[in-house]
Structures are given as structure tokens and as C-alpha cells.
Design an enzyme around this catalytic site. Sequence first.
Site, PDB file in Angstrom:
ATOM      1  N   HIS A  43      -1.908  -9.516   9.778  1.00 24.08           N
ATOM      2  CA  HIS A  43      -1.997  -8.067   9.984  1.00 24.08           C
ATOM      3  C   HIS A  43      -1.890  -7.775  11.480  1.00 24.08           C
ATOM      4  O   HIS A  43      -2.344  -8.564  12.313  1.00 24.08           O
ATOM      5  CB  HIS A  43      -3.323  -7.530   9.466  1.00 24.08           C
ATOM      6  CG  HIS A  43      -3.460  -7.570   7.981  1.00 24.08           C
ATOM      7  ND1 HIS A  43      -4.294  -6.707   7.294  1.00 24.08           N
ATOM      8  CD2 HIS A  43      -2.884  -8.348   7.038  1.00 24.08           C
ATOM      9  CE1 HIS A  43      -4.220  -6.960   5.999  1.00 24.08           C
ATOM     10  NE2 HIS A  43      -3.369  -7.964   5.824  1.00 24.08           N
TER      11      HIS A  43
ATOM     12  N   CYS B 294      -9.670  -6.800   8.611  1.00 25.78           N
ATOM     13  CA  CYS B 294      -9.441  -6.328   9.973  1.00 25.78           C
ATOM     14  C   CYS B 294     -10.644  -5.571  10.522  1.00 25.78           C
ATOM     15  O   CYS B 294     -11.008  -5.748  11.684  1.00 25.78           O
ATOM     16  CB  CYS B 294      -8.177  -5.489  10.019  1.00 25.78           C
ATOM     17  SG  CYS B 294      -6.690  -6.452   9.657  1.00 25.78           S
TER      18      CYS B 294
ATOM     19  N   GLU C  53      -3.558  -5.841  13.395  1.00 18.79           N
ATOM     20  CA  GLU C  53      -4.846  -5.846  14.088  1.00 18.79           C
ATOM     21  C   GLU C  53      -5.300  -7.267  14.414  1.00 18.79           C
ATOM     22  O   GLU C  53      -5.763  -7.545  15.518  1.00 18.79           O
ATOM     23  CB  GLU C  53      -5.937  -5.182  13.246  1.00 18.79           C
ATOM     24  CG  GLU C  53      -5.656  -3.763  12.831  1.00 18.79           C
ATOM     25  CD  GLU C  53      -5.036  -3.676  11.441  1.00 18.79           C
ATOM     26  OE1 GLU C  53      -3.856  -4.041  11.275  1.00 18.79           O
ATOM     27  OE2 GLU C  53      -5.712  -3.231  10.523  1.00 18.79           O
TER      28      GLU C  53
END
Length: 156
Positions: free
Chosen positions: A55, A88, A57
Site C-alpha cells: 500500500h 495502514c 502508506e
Amino acid sequence: MTNGNDQRWMATALVQAAAAAEAGDVPVGAVIVRDGVAIAAAHNRRIIDSDPTGHAEMLAIRAAAEAIGDWRLSGCELFVTLEPCCMCAGAIVLARLDRLVYGADDPKAGAVRTLHQLCSDDRLNHVVEVTAGVRADECGRLLSEFFQARRAEGKK
């Protein structure tokens, strides 16, 4: 409370999100800022790298920690185009980021405001200041257009 810098840094995150879409990945982008300077930027790479933790993040947090030489990201702000998921949001708390600014809410997986409120849960070891909805229409439109195109191609 949003400010001009929030708009500016979200624009940078949107550039990252567009790069993810261009590469065929879900268009989410992130940038981490410290003392008014971007120290890390990333976009989703789950599909590109076959990595469920890829991801935007997570990648930005790793890069920022490497850039400053510390896992504690105190004094840093994270700008991301989509409300973070549980993984996240947990990493944001654990990294001790001061502030999270995100664009579009995620009604299916949002763990900051929509489904869960991990960043503001005072039972955890750190609470993150959150600003939601910055350039939400642009962020949401990028995601909607990506998924509409995927469906038209017959992809999930």
C-alpha cells in the site's frame, strides 16, 4: 483544519496515485512531509509487486523511516488520497506520525473514520491528528474512473 499546504501536498499524493493507475495498480498515492519538505512519496504497488502489504502508506512510511534513520516519524505528516485501511492505520499509529491528511473516505475498508477509528483511539500508545476530505472529489474520481475502466475490461 485544512490549509494551503494540505492542498499542495495532496496534489503531490494525487500525482503518485496517477502513477499507480498508469502502472495498472489501484490509484492511491502518499507523501510524507517533515518541516515543510517531502521526505518520502509512494504509490500502491500491490499488483505490480504481488505484495499484499504494498500500500502507498506502508511504502511511504518505510521510505521516510529510512530517510531519517528512525522508525519514529514524530514531526511528520502523511498525506494520502484514500482513507487508510486497518493495516495502514495501525502502521501510522505505530510510526507515531503527528498528523494524517487524507482525501476520499473508504466505506469498505476505512479504518480512520469510516469503519474504525484507529488513529484516534486513545487506548493505543499514540493518537494521530486527522484531517479528512482534502481534495476528496479528485481523489474519489481517480479511483472511480480506474475501477470503471477495470470493469469495462472484465477485470476485478
